[in-house]
Enzyme design. Sequence first.
Site, mmCIF file in Angstrom:
data_model
loop_
_atom_site.group_PDB
_atom_site.id
_atom_site.type_symbol
_atom_site.label_atom_id
_atom_site.label_comp_id
_atom_site.label_asym_id
_atom_site.label_seq_id
_atom_site.Cartn_x
_atom_site.Cartn_y
_atom_site.Cartn_z
ATOM 1 N N CYS A 1 0.821 -1.209 0.000
ATOM 2 C CA CYS A 1 0.000 0.000 0.000
ATOM 3 C C CYS A 1 0.861 1.268 0.000
ATOM 4 C CB CYS A 1 -0.980 -0.071 1.166
ATOM 5 S SG CYS A 1 -2.417 0.980 0.951
ATOM 6 N N ARG B 1 -12.298 6.558 -1.628
ATOM 7 C CA ARG B 1 -11.377 5.526 -1.148
ATOM 8 C C ARG B 1 -11.799 4.172 -1.686
ATOM 9 N NH1 ARG B 1 -7.968 7.357 2.683
ATOM 10 N NH2 ARG B 1 -7.136 5.308 3.061
ATOM 11 N N HIS C 1 -3.721 -5.757 2.362
ATOM 12 C CA HIS C 1 -3.442 -5.974 3.778
ATOM 13 C C HIS C 1 -4.081 -7.308 4.157
ATOM 14 C CE1 HIS C 1 -2.375 -1.682 4.204
ATOM 15 N NE2 HIS C 1 -3.422 -1.443 3.452
HETATM 16 N N1 GLN Z 1 -2.194 6.874 2.362
HETATM 17 C C1 GLN Z 1 -2.228 6.032 1.202
HETATM 18 C C2 GLN Z 1 -3.588 6.042 0.471
HETATM 19 O O1 GLN Z 1 -4.595 6.325 1.060
HETATM 20 C C3 GLN Z 1 -1.867 4.625 1.594
HETATM 21 C C4 GLN Z 1 -2.914 3.997 2.462
HETATM 22 C C5 GLN Z 1 -2.455 2.710 3.090
HETATM 23 O O2 GLN Z 1 -1.264 2.398 3.104
HETATM 24 N N2 GLN Z 1 -3.402 1.971 3.653
HETATM 25 O O3 GLN Z 1 -3.624 5.768 -0.719
#
Ligand code: GLN
Length: 236
Positions: A93, A127, A193
């Site tokens: 990520c 998101r 994850h």
């Molecule tokens: N901050 C980054 C995003 O939102 C990575 C998020 C994360 O590693 N879960 O894309």
Amino acid sequence: MTNRLTIAHVFPALLGTYGDAGNVSVLRYRAEVRGIRVSIVDVLPGDPVPATADLYVIGGGEDAQEMRATELLRADSGLSMAVHRGAPVLAVCAGMQILGEWFTDGSDSRVAGLGLLDLRTDRRSVRAVGDVIADTTGVLDLPTLIGFENHRGATSLGADARPLARVLHGIGNGAAEPVEGALQGSVIGTYLHGPVLALNPALADYLLTQVVGDLAPMDDVRAEEFRANRFQRARA
Ligand code: GLN
């Protein structure tokens, strides 16, 4: 085959959302069951990143921690040296975004990454949150990947990076192609994850094999139960 392995866990204090630190535990466990002695170097912010570890693991993180980790890594040549000598890296990520050419921060400015992966990360309007199922056929040919994603990033790959997998469920990289993650030389990037290596032990073994050679089979009944449970939930 070597019977020792040093894993550098890069900035677990900054990058380690959704249990990503578990990736290192999985690597350690699966190596030790095979009789391999494992040393883990937890690299703290401000510590130099060792250039000589056998394997590198970087987790995901919130935007502020991602920025801090990027500044620290840009000022340190350890990880780049390791990649240039072919050390395997798992970057999850934010970790994957940082290894790319650039990503966009919370105010939509471009932040230069390390340039170790040929990818660029813009921001999605919404998101990407939820389970991901993805198929590595023709790339690593591993059992189907499963994991959990939560990111704003929309990551596009350049010609030097191959997608790690084709998305069957969920968003993944979130750019034009329905693909997930990146593979470039010894570096694997993923949005998954879970921790990803607990849910996908074959990916953990792939990383270990790059360092120690062929691995003896091991009892994976519990891991298979865990996977089956997550697939059931994802498809519900
Ligand atoms: N901050 C980054 C995003 O939102 C990575 C998020 C994360 O590693 N879960 O894309």
